[in-house]
Design a protein around this motif. Structure first.
Motif, short mmCIF file in Angstrom:
data_model
loop_
_atom_site.label_atom_id
_atom_site.label_comp_id
_atom_site.label_asym_id
_atom_site.label_seq_id
_atom_site.Cartn_x
_atom_site.Cartn_y
_atom_site.Cartn_z
N GLU A 1 -3.99 16.74 -10.25
CA GLU A 1 -2.92 17.48 -9.57
C GLU A 1 -3.11 17.54 -8.05
O GLU A 1 -2.16 17.77 -7.32
CB GLU A 1 -2.79 18.90 -10.15
N HIS A 2 -4.35 17.34 -7.60
CA HIS A 2 -4.60 17.42 -6.16
C HIS A 2 -4.75 16.05 -5.49
O HIS A 2 -5.02 15.96 -4.30
CB HIS A 2 -5.86 18.26 -5.90
N LEU A 3 -4.54 14.99 -6.27
CA LEU A 3 -4.70 13.65 -5.71
C LEU A 3 -3.49 13.20 -4.90
O LEU A 3 -3.60 12.33 -4.05
CB LEU A 3 -4.98 12.64 -6.83
N LYS A 4 -2.32 13.79 -5.16
CA LYS A 4 -1.11 13.39 -4.43
C LYS A 4 -1.28 13.60 -2.93
O LYS A 4 -1.01 12.71 -2.13
CB LYS A 4 0.10 14.19 -4.93
N GLY A 5 -1.75 14.79 -2.55
CA GLY A 5 -1.98 15.06 -1.14
C GLY A 5 -3.05 14.17 -0.56
O GLY A 5 -2.97 13.75 0.61
N ALA A 6 -4.07 13.88 -1.35
CA ALA A 6 -5.14 13.00 -0.89
C ALA A 6 -4.61 11.59 -0.62
O ALA A 6 -5.00 10.94 0.36
CB ALA A 6 -6.26 12.95 -1.93
N LYS A 7 -3.70 11.14 -1.47
CA LYS A 7 -3.11 9.80 -1.29
C LYS A 7 -2.21 9.76 -0.07
O LYS A 7 -2.13 8.74 0.62
CB LYS A 7 -2.34 9.40 -2.55
N GLU A 8 -1.52 10.87 0.23
CA GLU A 8 -0.68 10.93 1.43
C GLU A 8 -1.54 10.81 2.68
O GLU A 8 -1.20 10.11 3.63
CB GLU A 8 0.10 12.25 1.46
N LYS A 9 -2.66 11.51 2.66
CA LYS A 9 -3.60 11.46 3.80
C LYS A 9 -4.17 10.05 3.95
O LYS A 9 -4.26 9.53 5.07
CB LYS A 9 -4.70 12.49 3.54
N PHE A 10 -4.52 9.44 2.84
CA PHE A 10 -5.05 8.07 2.85
C PHE A 10 -4.01 7.08 3.37
O PHE A 10 -4.34 6.16 4.14
CB PHE A 10 -5.48 7.70 1.43
N GLN A 11 -2.75 7.30 2.99
CA GLN A 11 -1.68 6.41 3.45
C GLN A 11 -1.49 6.51 4.96
O GLN A 11 -1.15 5.52 5.63
CB GLN A 11 -0.37 6.76 2.74
N SER A 12 -1.72 7.70 5.52
CA SER A 12 -1.62 7.87 6.97
C SER A 12 -2.64 7.00 7.69
O SER A 12 -2.37 6.47 8.78
CB SER A 12 -1.84 9.34 7.35
N ILE A 13 -3.81 6.84 7.10
CA ILE A 13 -4.85 5.97 7.66
C ILE A 13 -4.38 4.52 7.63
O ILE A 13 -4.50 3.79 8.62
CB ILE A 13 -6.17 6.12 6.86
N GLN A 14 -3.81 4.11 6.49
CA GLN A 14 -3.30 2.74 6.36
C GLN A 14 -2.21 2.46 7.39
O GLN A 14 -2.21 1.41 8.05
CB GLN A 14 -2.74 2.53 4.95
N ASP A 15 -1.27 3.42 7.52
CA ASP A 15 -0.15 3.23 8.44
C ASP A 15 -0.61 3.16 9.89
O ASP A 15 -0.10 2.36 10.69
CB ASP A 15 0.86 4.37 8.28
N ALA A 16 -1.59 4.01 10.23
CA ALA A 16 -2.11 4.01 11.60
C ALA A 16 -2.77 2.67 11.93
O ALA A 16 -2.57 2.11 13.02
CB ALA A 16 -3.11 5.15 11.78
N TYR A 17 -3.52 2.16 10.99
CA TYR A 17 -4.20 0.88 11.20
C TYR A 17 -3.19 -0.26 11.34
O TYR A 17 -3.33 -1.13 12.22
CB TYR A 17 -5.15 0.61 10.03
N GLU A 18 -2.17 -0.26 10.50
CA GLU A 18 -1.14 -1.29 10.58
C GLU A 18 -0.41 -1.24 11.93
O GLU A 18 -0.09 -2.28 12.53
CB GLU A 18 -0.13 -1.13 9.43
N LYS A 19 -0.14 -0.04 12.41
CA LYS A 19 0.54 0.12 13.69
C LYS A 19 -0.30 -0.44 14.84
O LYS A 19 0.22 -1.15 15.72
CB LYS A 19 0.84 1.60 13.94
N ILE A 20 -1.59 -0.14 14.83
CA ILE A 20 -2.48 -0.65 15.88
C ILE A 20 -2.61 -2.16 15.79
O ILE A 20 -2.59 -2.88 16.82
CB ILE A 20 -3.87 0.03 15.78
N LYS A 21 -2.71 -2.68 14.57
CA LYS A 21 -2.80 -4.14 14.39
C LYS A 21 -1.55 -4.83 14.95
O LYS A 21 -1.66 -5.87 15.62
CB LYS A 21 -2.97 -4.49 12.91
N ASN A 22 -0.39 -4.27 14.68
CA ASN A 22 0.85 -4.87 15.17
C ASN A 22 0.93 -4.82 16.70
O ASN A 22 1.39 -5.78 17.34
CB ASN A 22 2.06 -4.14 14.58
N GLU A 23 0.49 -3.68 17.26
CA GLU A 23 0.50 -3.55 18.72
C GLU A 23 -0.41 -4.56 19.39
O GLU A 23 -0.10 -5.08 20.45
CB GLU A 23 0.06 -2.13 19.12
N ARG A 24 -1.55 -4.84 18.74
CA ARG A 24 -2.55 -5.74 19.32
C ARG A 24 -2.41 -7.17 18.86
O ARG A 24 -3.14 -8.05 19.33
CB ARG A 24 -3.94 -5.24 18.98
#
Length: 254
Positions: A229-252
């Motif tokens: 029941e508490h993994l949903k929020g954990a996955k949202e936080k993890f997805q933020s890491i993925q999205d941030a990395y993808e954004k930096i990769k695209n910028e660079r």
């Protein structure tokens, strides 16, 4: 005991005692009869005396109900920090409970939450209790949820940020982790770097190293002991890491 306090006691470990247990007891007193309250208090006494209670399959002394109660009490502190209790924030709390716990458990939790909001609670004392029993990963997840509450009314006040920052300090969450989670709730220039806890000037190799470090820190498996029941929020936080990395990769252009 009645069904409500049976539900409550069934999922609790360390939060049955201490300041969190006291806040729960106060809340129960506003809508549960005296007989049930006495039963709950006896469980608190038994816990504080160190009598053996139910065993669990978790690898830590934090149970799913402990995380839930810690969330309720800390959320009640943050939601009042701007001097008012906004209906949108209450709705956010309720919707999160519904998505995590299902209707029956969420209704019980929200009923308790609305009563806890009426009590003045020491953030420092509550956080001391939490950090003695919860893993760092679980404390980071609590912080993530608190920022979600603050953002629910579409405006995060300085008082709310200050309160969450104070709570983070009490929970022994460092400034980098605090800024990382905070950045997950804002769409501002440079936030992708803040999420990965690095500066814009770092090399491409340092970006990759930081990403691997954050993936390890925020991986949902670190919270598996708290229940699905508490993994949903954990996955949202993890997805933020993925999205941030993808954004930096695209910028660079990586």
């Amino acid at each position: 005991m009645g069904s409500f306090t049976k539900w409550l006691g069934a999922g609790l470990g360390f939060t049955l005692g201490g300041p969190i247990g006291a806040a729960i007891g106060f809340a129960l007193g506003s809508f549960v009869d005296k007989f049930e309250i006495e039963g709950f208090k006896q469980e608190q006494i038994d816990y504080d005396r160190g009598k053996p209670r139910r065993t669990t399959k978790t690898h830590s002394n934090t149970q799913s109900g402990d995380f839930e109660m810690s969330l309720l009490v800390l959320a009640s502190i943050v939601i009042k920090s701007d001097g008012k209790v906004d209906q949108r924030e209450l709705n956010f709390v309720r919707s999160q409970f519904l998505s995590m716990y299902g209707k029956e458990r969420a209704n019980n939790a929200f009923k308790l939450f609305k009563a806890i909001v009426k009590k003045e609670v020491s953030a420092r004392q509550v956080c001391i209790q939490i950090r003695e029993h919860m893993s760092h990963a679980s404390r980071l997840q609590l912080l993530h949820f608190l920022f979600g509450i603050a953002k629910a009314d579409e405006f995060v006040s300085k008082n709310e940020v200050d309160e969450i920052k104070k709570i983070a300090g009490y929970l022994y969450i460092n400034q980098y982790d605090f800024e990382s989670i905070k950045a997950m709730f804002y769409d501002e220039s440079g936030n992708a770097y803040k999420i990965l806890e690095i500066d814009k000037s770092v090399s491409n190799d340092e970006v990759k190293t930081a990403y691997r470090k954050m993936v390890k820190k925020y991986h949902p498996d670190k919270l598996r002991d708290l229940g699905d029941e508490h993994l949903k929020g954990a996955k949202e936080k993890f997805q933020s890491i993925q999205d941030a990395y993808e954004k930096i990769k695209n910028e660079r252009g990586l």
